[in-house]
Design an enzyme around this catalytic site. Structure first.
Site, PDB file in Angstrom:
ATOM      1  N   LEU A  25      37.272  40.946  36.764  1.00 39.90           N
ATOM      2  CA  LEU A  25      36.859  39.725  37.481  1.00 39.90           C
ATOM      3  C   LEU A  25      36.252  40.057  38.832  1.00 39.90           C
ATOM      4  CD1 LEU A  25      40.011  37.584  36.612  1.00 39.90           C
ATOM      5  CD2 LEU A  25      37.760  37.542  35.503  1.00 39.90           C
TER       6      LEU A  25
ATOM      7  N   LYS B 211      44.351  40.856  37.003  1.00 42.75           N
ATOM      8  CA  LYS B 211      45.472  40.624  37.949  1.00 42.75           C
ATOM      9  C   LYS B 211      45.297  39.256  38.593  1.00 42.75           C
ATOM     10  CE  LYS B 211      46.497  40.415  42.527  1.00 42.75           C
ATOM     11  NZ  LYS B 211      45.794  39.653  43.599  1.00 42.75           N
ATOM     12  N   SER B 212      46.378  38.548  38.771  1.00 44.42           N
ATOM     13  CA  SER B 212      46.370  37.379  39.653  1.00 44.42           C
ATOM     14  C   SER B 212      47.776  37.197  40.199  1.00 44.42           C
ATOM     15  CB  SER B 212      45.936  36.111  38.911  1.00 44.42           C
ATOM     16  OG  SER B 212      46.046  35.004  39.810  1.00 44.42           O
TER      17      SER B 212
ATOM     18  N   ARG C 239      46.375  30.813  37.170  1.00 45.93           N
ATOM     19  CA  ARG C 239      45.347  31.788  36.785  1.00 45.93           C
ATOM     20  C   ARG C 239      45.917  32.834  35.820  1.00 45.93           C
ATOM     21  NH1 ARG C 239      42.254  33.434  42.393  1.00 45.93           N
ATOM     22  NH2 ARG C 239      40.810  31.673  42.480  1.00 45.93           N
TER      23      ARG C 239
ATOM     24  N   TYR D 106      50.792  52.116  43.032  1.00 47.30           N
ATOM     25  CA  TYR D 106      50.875  50.682  43.376  1.00 47.30           C
ATOM     26  C   TYR D 106      52.165  50.358  44.128  1.00 47.30           C
ATOM     27  CZ  TYR D 106      47.144  50.219  39.834  1.00 47.30           C
ATOM     28  OH  TYR D 106      45.995  50.362  39.099  1.00 47.30           O
TER      29      TYR D 106
ATOM     30  N   ILE E   1      42.829  43.917  31.682  1.00 46.95           N
ATOM     31  CA  ILE E   1      44.106  43.854  32.415  1.00 46.95           C
ATOM     32  C   ILE E   1      43.899  43.087  33.727  1.00 46.95           C
ATOM     33  CG2 ILE E   1      45.332  45.827  31.429  1.00 46.95           C
ATOM     34  CD1 ILE E   1      44.125  47.579  33.676  1.00 46.95           C
TER      35      ILE E   1
ATOM     36  N   ASN F  59      44.110  33.390  32.326  1.00 47.09           N
ATOM     37  CA  ASN F  59      43.517  34.701  32.003  1.00 47.09           C
ATOM     38  C   ASN F  59      44.056  35.261  30.685  1.00 47.09           C
ATOM     39  OD1 ASN F  59      42.141  34.530  34.425  1.00 47.09           O
ATOM     40  ND2 ASN F  59      43.482  35.952  35.531  1.00 47.09           N
TER      41      ASN F  59
HETATM   42  N1  LIG Z   1      42.766  52.866  37.089  1.00 42.19           N
HETATM   43  C1  LIG Z   1      42.267  52.478  38.247  1.00 42.19           C
HETATM   44  O1  LIG Z   1      41.733  53.266  39.056  1.00 42.19           O
HETATM   45  C2  LIG Z   1      42.332  51.015  38.592  1.00 42.19           C
HETATM   46  C3  LIG Z   1      41.576  50.531  39.673  1.00 42.19           C
HETATM   47  C4  LIG Z   1      41.635  49.159  39.935  1.00 42.19           C
HETATM   48  C5  LIG Z   1      42.435  48.331  39.163  1.00 42.19           C
HETATM   49  N2  LIG Z   1      43.186  48.847  38.133  1.00 42.19           N
HETATM   50  C6  LIG Z   1      44.063  47.967  37.303  1.00 42.19           C
HETATM   51  O2  LIG Z   1      43.289  46.884  36.809  1.00 42.19           O
HETATM   52  C7  LIG Z   1      43.881  45.656  37.217  1.00 42.19           C
HETATM   53  C8  LIG Z   1      42.814  44.594  37.394  1.00 42.19           C
HETATM   54  O3  LIG Z   1      41.854  44.980  38.362  1.00 42.19           O
HETATM   55  P1  LIG Z   1      41.820  44.356  39.840  1.00 42.19           P
HETATM   56  O4  LIG Z   1      43.174  43.908  40.257  1.00 42.19           O
HETATM   57  O5  LIG Z   1      41.117  45.369  40.684  1.00 42.19           O
HETATM   58  O6  LIG Z   1      40.809  43.149  39.716  1.00 42.19           O
HETATM   59  P2  LIG Z   1      40.619  41.865  38.779  1.00 42.19           P
HETATM   60  O7  LIG Z   1      41.791  41.664  37.901  1.00 42.19           O
HETATM   61  O8  LIG Z   1      39.276  41.955  38.196  1.00 42.19           O
HETATM   62  O9  LIG Z   1      40.526  40.718  39.852  1.00 42.19           O
HETATM   63  C9  LIG Z   1      41.587  40.325  40.641  1.00 42.19           C
HETATM   64  C10 LIG Z   1      41.027  39.323  41.661  1.00 42.19           C
HETATM   65  O10 LIG Z   1      40.488  38.204  40.965  1.00 42.19           O
HETATM   66  C11 LIG Z   1      41.186  37.026  41.354  1.00 42.19           C
HETATM   67  N3  LIG Z   1      41.377  36.228  40.129  1.00 42.19           N
HETATM   68  C12 LIG Z   1      42.271  36.440  39.138  1.00 42.19           C
HETATM   69  N4  LIG Z   1      42.137  35.519  38.165  1.00 42.19           N
HETATM   70  C13 LIG Z   1      41.129  34.710  38.534  1.00 42.19           C
HETATM   71  C14 LIG Z   1      40.517  33.586  37.934  1.00 42.19           C
HETATM   72  N5  LIG Z   1      40.938  33.118  36.758  1.00 42.19           N
HETATM   73  N6  LIG Z   1      39.490  32.994  38.590  1.00 42.19           N
HETATM   74  C15 LIG Z   1      39.054  33.462  39.771  1.00 42.19           C
HETATM   75  N7  LIG Z   1      39.593  34.540  40.391  1.00 42.19           N
HETATM   76  C16 LIG Z   1      40.633  35.162  39.782  1.00 42.19           C
HETATM   77  C17 LIG Z   1      42.493  37.505  41.954  1.00 42.19           C
HETATM   78  O11 LIG Z   1      42.918  36.619  42.955  1.00 42.19           O
HETATM   79  P3  LIG Z   1      44.426  35.987  42.951  1.00 42.19           P
HETATM   80  O12 LIG Z   1      45.397  37.099  42.789  1.00 42.19           O
HETATM   81  O13 LIG Z   1      44.472  35.324  44.293  1.00 42.19           O
HETATM   82  O14 LIG Z   1      44.443  35.010  41.808  1.00 42.19           O
HETATM   83  C18 LIG Z   1      42.083  38.837  42.577  1.00 42.19           C
HETATM   84  O15 LIG Z   1      41.476  38.628  43.841  1.00 42.19           O
HETATM   85  C19 LIG Z   1      44.638  46.044  38.498  1.00 42.19           C
HETATM   86  O16 LIG Z   1      45.566  45.061  38.898  1.00 42.19           O
HETATM   87  C20 LIG Z   1      45.233  47.355  38.087  1.00 42.19           C
HETATM   88  O17 LIG Z   1      46.365  47.141  37.258  1.00 42.19           O
HETATM   89  C21 LIG Z   1      43.127  50.168  37.820  1.00 42.19           C
END
Ligand SMILES: NC(=O)c1ccc[n+]([C@@H]2O[C@H](COP(=O)([O-])OP(=O)(O)OC[C@H]3O[C@@H](n4cnc5c(N)ncnc54)[C@H](OP(=O)(O)O)[C@@H]3O)[C@@H](O)[C@H]2O)c1
Length: 262
Positions: free
Chosen positions: A191, A230-231, A236, A54, A228, A240
């Site tokens: 999300l 992310k925002s 948010r 990251y 976990i 969350n």
């Molecule tokens: N191990 C792996 O291979 C792997 C792969 C992917 C992710 N991860 C980990 O998992 C974490 C979470 O996954 P992710 O970042 O892919 O996706 P996520 O947390 O499911 O979604 C993030 C997206 O949702 C939006 N969002 C956040 N809160 C919201 C809400 N309350 N309402 C509407 N939209 C919202 C965010 O926009 P804004 O930021 O604009 O609010 C962003 O576009 C990552 O940050 C990382 O730490 C691990």
């Protein structure tokens, strides 16, 4: 700084407690990344998920230092990219330096390396755990077959498998296989993988006076899955984390489960 909220935790081997609501940091870099982690710690999160890949471990480390929280107040995860499978120790040392800490709570293999490296990396992970540089070790994006291979060769099963999870990806057989082996499931992209406009989610959200995003995150907790999200936005980030003042009925959970069968 918000008072610590009693977030449920998953018990990992070695007496390690992993808070079931963590803050995801993928794509949060630079000043905005540091501010987002500061906002998360301010909102009450005590579990931060980062990774070598990251490129934001130093931002996470600075936000932790800014918070004034003691190191043992926050559960910190980082991950080894499989491309560094032959440089585990140097990569961990770089992570610890960037994070400004002497240990992480959880170190994950970010994705399974090929061939003989699969078990070699795991042996190195166990050595780093034995040296006290990481409190618990686990994997990410591994199949149950790959987890079984690690257990066969070393006798030690990963504490955690971090995998993509969301209502659309719900698979009870995968959850059961992890539970049988004592592997905690941590769901990523909760999300992104959900259609927050789905009437099932908006209906349940309306009934509880919460948002569809909160329903999706709470549904993970009902299944015993650590989340976990992310925002980059403070409101948010706070919402969350705000998942403990309502719960879903068995019927609501079943309705959300059924989204994977559409
Ligand atoms: N191990 C792996 O291979 C792997 C792969 C992917 C992710 N991860 C980990 O998992 C974490 C979470 O996954 P992710 O970042 O892919 O996706 P996520 O947390 O499911 O979604 C993030 C997206 O949702 C939006 N969002 C956040 N809160 C919201 C809400 N309350 N309402 C509407 N939209 C919202 C965010 O926009 P804004 O930021 O604009 O609010 C962003 O576009 C990552 O940050 C990382 O730490 C691990």
């Amino acid at each position: 700084m918000t008072e610590a909220v009693a977030v449920p935790a998953q018990s990992l081997p070695g007496g390690v407690e992993m808070p079931m609501i963590g803050f995801g940091t993928w794509q949060l870099r630079g000043r905005a990344g540091r501010q987002a982690v500061q906002a998360a710690l301010g909102a009450g999160y005590r579990h931060i998920d980062t990774a070598t890949m990251y490129g934001n471990e130093s931002e996470v480390g600075h936000a932790l230092a800014d918070s004034g929280l003691g190191r043992d107040a926050v559960f910190l995860t980082t991950k080894l990219p499989s491309s560094r499978a032959d440089r585990e120790r140097a990569t961990l040392a770089a992570s610890l330096r960037a994070l400004g800490t002497g240990y992480v709570d959880l170190w994950l293999v970010h994705s399974p390396p090929h061939g003989r490296k699969l078990c070699h990396v795991w042996q190195e992970f166990l050595a780093m755990r034995d040296q006290g540089k990481v409190r618990a070790v686990g994997v990410s994006n591994y199949s149950v077959t790959q987890i079984d291979r690690l257990t066969e060769v070393t006798g030690v099963t990963p504490a955690v498998n971090q995998i993509s999870w969301s209502p659309a990806r719900h698979d009870p057989a995968v959850l059961a296989a992890h539970a049988e082996r004592g592997v905690a499931v941590e769901g990523y992209s909760p999300l992104k993988g959900a259609n927050l406009a789905d009437p099932v989610l908006t209906g349940i959200a309306g009934a509880h006076g919460v948002t569809p995003a909160q329903v999706v995150l709470r549904w993970h907790l009902e299944h015993g899955i650590t989340v976990i999200p992310k925002s980059a936005h403070p409101e948010r980030i706070a919402a969350n984390f705000d998942l403990l003042d309502f719960s879903l009925s068995a019927d609501e959970v079943a309705k959300i489960d059924s989204l994977s069968r559409r």
